[in-house]
Design an enzyme around this catalytic site. Structure first.
Site, PDB file in Angstrom:
ATOM      1  N   ASN A 288      16.158  -4.054  -3.840  1.00  0.00           N
ATOM      2  CA  ASN A 288      15.153  -4.869  -4.539  1.00  0.00           C
ATOM      3  C   ASN A 288      14.627  -4.102  -5.754  1.00  0.00           C
ATOM      4  O   ASN A 288      15.036  -2.978  -6.008  1.00  0.00           O
ATOM      5  CB  ASN A 288      14.018  -5.259  -3.580  1.00  0.00           C
ATOM      6  CG  ASN A 288      13.364  -4.039  -2.985  1.00  0.00           C
ATOM      7  OD1 ASN A 288      12.796  -3.230  -3.694  1.00  0.00           O
ATOM      8  ND2 ASN A 288      13.476  -3.887  -1.663  1.00  0.00           N
TER       9      ASN A 288
ATOM     10  N   PHE B 144       1.366  -2.648   2.826  1.00  0.00           N
ATOM     11  CA  PHE B 144       1.321  -3.377   1.563  1.00  0.00           C
ATOM     12  C   PHE B 144       1.974  -4.731   1.817  1.00  0.00           C
ATOM     13  O   PHE B 144       2.823  -4.859   2.697  1.00  0.00           O
ATOM     14  CB  PHE B 144       2.125  -2.641   0.477  1.00  0.00           C
ATOM     15  CG  PHE B 144       1.315  -1.636  -0.285  1.00  0.00           C
ATOM     16  CD1 PHE B 144       0.987  -0.425   0.296  1.00  0.00           C
ATOM     17  CD2 PHE B 144       0.884  -1.895  -1.578  1.00  0.00           C
ATOM     18  CE1 PHE B 144       0.248   0.514  -0.399  1.00  0.00           C
ATOM     19  CE2 PHE B 144       0.141  -0.961  -2.283  1.00  0.00           C
ATOM     20  CZ  PHE B 144      -0.175   0.243  -1.693  1.00  0.00           C
TER      21      PHE B 144
ATOM     22  N   LYS C 282      -0.385 -10.607   8.429  1.00  0.00           N
ATOM     23  CA  LYS C 282       0.388  -9.365   8.629  1.00  0.00           C
ATOM     24  C   LYS C 282      -0.457  -8.275   9.298  1.00  0.00           C
ATOM     25  O   LYS C 282       0.077  -7.460  10.055  1.00  0.00           O
ATOM     26  CB  LYS C 282       0.956  -8.859   7.292  1.00  0.00           C
ATOM     27  CG  LYS C 282       2.201  -9.641   6.876  1.00  0.00           C
ATOM     28  CD  LYS C 282       2.746  -9.238   5.519  1.00  0.00           C
ATOM     29  CE  LYS C 282       3.763 -10.284   5.080  1.00  0.00           C
ATOM     30  NZ  LYS C 282       4.263 -10.074   3.726  1.00  0.00           N
TER      31      LYS C 282
HETATM   32  N1  CTP Z   1       7.925  -3.263   6.029  1.00  0.00           N
HETATM   33  C1  CTP Z   1       8.510  -2.318   6.859  1.00  0.00           C
HETATM   34  N2  CTP Z   1       9.783  -2.508   7.311  1.00  0.00           N
HETATM   35  C2  CTP Z   1      10.483  -3.609   6.983  1.00  0.00           C
HETATM   36  C3  CTP Z   1       9.891  -4.592   6.132  1.00  0.00           C
HETATM   37  C4  CTP Z   1       8.611  -4.371   5.679  1.00  0.00           C
HETATM   38  O1  CTP Z   1       7.876  -1.305   7.181  1.00  0.00           O
HETATM   39  N3  CTP Z   1      11.713  -3.750   7.427  1.00  0.00           N
HETATM   40  C5  CTP Z   1       6.559  -3.013   5.565  1.00  0.00           C
HETATM   41  C6  CTP Z   1       6.415  -2.766   4.085  1.00  0.00           C
HETATM   42  O2  CTP Z   1       6.533  -1.375   3.807  1.00  0.00           O
HETATM   43  C7  CTP Z   1       5.028  -3.275   3.782  1.00  0.00           C
HETATM   44  C8  CTP Z   1       4.833  -4.371   4.793  1.00  0.00           C
HETATM   45  O3  CTP Z   1       5.822  -4.178   5.801  1.00  0.00           O
HETATM   46  O4  CTP Z   1       4.049  -2.308   4.004  1.00  0.00           O
HETATM   47  C9  CTP Z   1       4.927  -5.774   4.289  1.00  0.00           C
HETATM   48  O5  CTP Z   1       6.140  -5.984   3.641  1.00  0.00           O
HETATM   49  P1  CTP Z   1       6.530  -7.419   3.079  1.00  0.00           P
HETATM   50  O6  CTP Z   1       7.935  -7.354   2.575  1.00  0.00           O
HETATM   51  O7  CTP Z   1       5.477  -7.933   2.162  1.00  0.00           O
HETATM   52  O8  CTP Z   1       6.407  -8.304   4.356  1.00  0.00           O
HETATM   53  P2  CTP Z   1       7.314  -8.627   5.562  1.00  0.00           P
HETATM   54  O9  CTP Z   1       6.647  -8.099   6.772  1.00  0.00           O
HETATM   55  O10 CTP Z   1       8.704  -8.182   5.322  1.00  0.00           O
HETATM   56  O11 CTP Z   1       7.178 -10.203   5.645  1.00  0.00           O
HETATM   57  P3  CTP Z   1       7.768 -11.367   4.751  1.00  0.00           P
HETATM   58  O12 CTP Z   1       9.104 -10.909   4.293  1.00  0.00           O
HETATM   59  O13 CTP Z   1       7.781 -12.477   5.690  1.00  0.00           O
HETATM   60  O14 CTP Z   1       6.766 -11.565   3.637  1.00  0.00           O
END
Ligand code: CTP
Length: 405
Positions: A211, A324, A338
């Protein structure tokens, strides 16, 4: 209060010079060592003798009048100061500084200074709103100068509006807070683990899924934690950033490597900040050899990566867990959800569609939410400044609980 702090006050020519006399007096009374430089125009309002008597130091106004032959005055003054403040700062000095012009004792010293420089503007309301001045203030702000915004009220020119030099008492308070903060280490003795950047999930030896995360916010969080006294470990995905000074950096590539690195530092961590944009999916199979193109379309089957934050939430003992959330809509609602789902203490919600924030930008605009109901928006500012403000806010909110973490 300001015992022996060395403060250089640069006085430029406006009617508010009389307030600088009071400022220098209050700073001296608070225990600071104060030296004053004046421009020629400032001397039309008040004589150097006034500042000399109040500061009990020589006053400087002529670049070529070297009072001490062993040193070059403008370099010596610049090196001497712990903090430089320009008060009042006229439209003229702001514009010169924004363009790197050094044509008198004040501006040559300002350009030679490596200390923090604060600018307290004072001018007519229309001058303050002039597009050139707005542009110059913005560019100085981006260069790292700090501004003490003028207050609103009756102006000497007869107008009522924004342009009055902030009251000397308030400026002295800001200066005291600044020096207190520099000896404020609320995270001393604490271990803070920060994750940053994207992860890369390999498809084959030459391709990956990832990403646009730049890592800037996470790196700023790590530097801010270090500055607040923490032993800081930064687990970083692949980014193009300089390593923060005084921080242990562990470089990882995939979500799985990030999970292992964070877990190995989790048990004795006081705070974990998960700024990384972890890939949610990875190719189900990683090809050993480069995939060859074939005719027609192709598909790659993806599987979920481990949600690192969720794992940390489920294993949480005394750690303060900060996540975050990058959202493109309904950010507060998703943020709250979350916090619950991942058992977090705080989440920093980030609307990545905001033009002032998001991936790759140097600035960000976020809202800090907590499990206890805190909902605090932070306006657009640089990621470095924001990281400091976020962590300081959390330290204040957690001042009672930090000792037990
Ligand atoms: N995160 C993580 N491990 C993952 C995905 C996300 O630790 N495999 C953590 C990120 O570092 C961040 C938080 O989860 O602190 C939220 O990430 P985000 O991508 O916004 O949310 P998701 O939980 O992945 O939810 P969604 O994709 O449904 O928005």
């Amino acid at each position: 209060m300001l015992d022996n702090q060395k403060i250089l006050v640069c006085v430029t020519g406006g009617i508010a010079v009389y307030k600088s006399v009071s400022l220098v007096s209050k700073l001296t009374q608070a225990g600071a060592q104060v030296k004053v430089i004046m421009t020629k125009s400032a001397m039309e309002f008040v004589t150097p003798l006034t500042f000399q008597a109040i500061s009990r130091n020589d006053v400087f106004f002529d670049t070529f009048d070297e009072k001490d032959s062993r040193v070059i005055a403008h370099i010596d003054l610049a090196d001497w100061a712990d903090l430089v403040i320009v008060a009042p700062a006229t439209a003229n000095v702001i514009s010169k500084l924004a363009n790197g012009i050094a044509d008198d004792m004040v501006t040559t010293t300002l350009l030679a200074s490596t200390s923090e420089i604060w600018i307290a503007p004072a001018m007519n309301v229309h001058m303050y709103e002039n597009k050139a001045i707005i542009r110059n203030i913005k560019s100085l702000d981006q260069d790292g100068y700090k501004f003490i915004e003028p207050s609103e009220g009756y102006l000497a020119c007869g107008y009522v509006g924004k342009g009055r030099l902030e009251e000397p008492e308030k400026i002295v308070n800001l200066i005291s807070n600044h020096f207190e903060r520099n000896t404020y280490f609320p995270l001393k003795g604490k271990k803070v683990v920060v994750t940053a950047g994207p992860t890369r999930e390999r498809i084959d030896p030459v391709r990956y899924v990832s990403n646009f995360s730049s890592g800037k916010m996470g790196y700023a969080m790590a530097q801010a934690a270090q500055a607040l006294g923490a032993e800081t470990v930064l687990v970083s995905g692949p980014v193009e950033l300089d390593k923060p000074i005084g921080v242990t950096v562990i470089e990882v590539e995939s979500a799985d490597e990030m999970l292992q690195a964070v877990l190995s530092h989790y048990e004795d961590a006081s705070i974990v900040i998960k700024s990384a944009a972890v890939a949610d999916y990875r190719p189900k199979e990683v090809q050993l050899h480069k995939m060859k193109k074939k005719t027609g379309d192709s598909q790659i089957e993806l599987e979920r990566t481990t949600d690192i934050l969720q794992v940390l939430g489920s294993k949480k003992t005394s750690q303060l867990l900060i996540g975050f959330a990058a959202e493109t809509q309904d950010s507060i609602r998703y943020g709250k959800e979350k916090i619950e789902r991942k058992n977090l203490d705080y989440i920093i919600v980030n609307d990545v569609t905001d033009p002032d924030g998001g991936f790759g930008n140097d600035s960000n605009v976020v809202t800090l939410l907590s499990s206890k109901g805190l909902n605090r928006p932070f306006p657009a500012m640089t990621k470095k400044k924001l990281a400091n403000e976020l962590l300081e806010t959390i330290c204040i909110e957690e001042s009672d609980s930090l000792n037990d973490r």
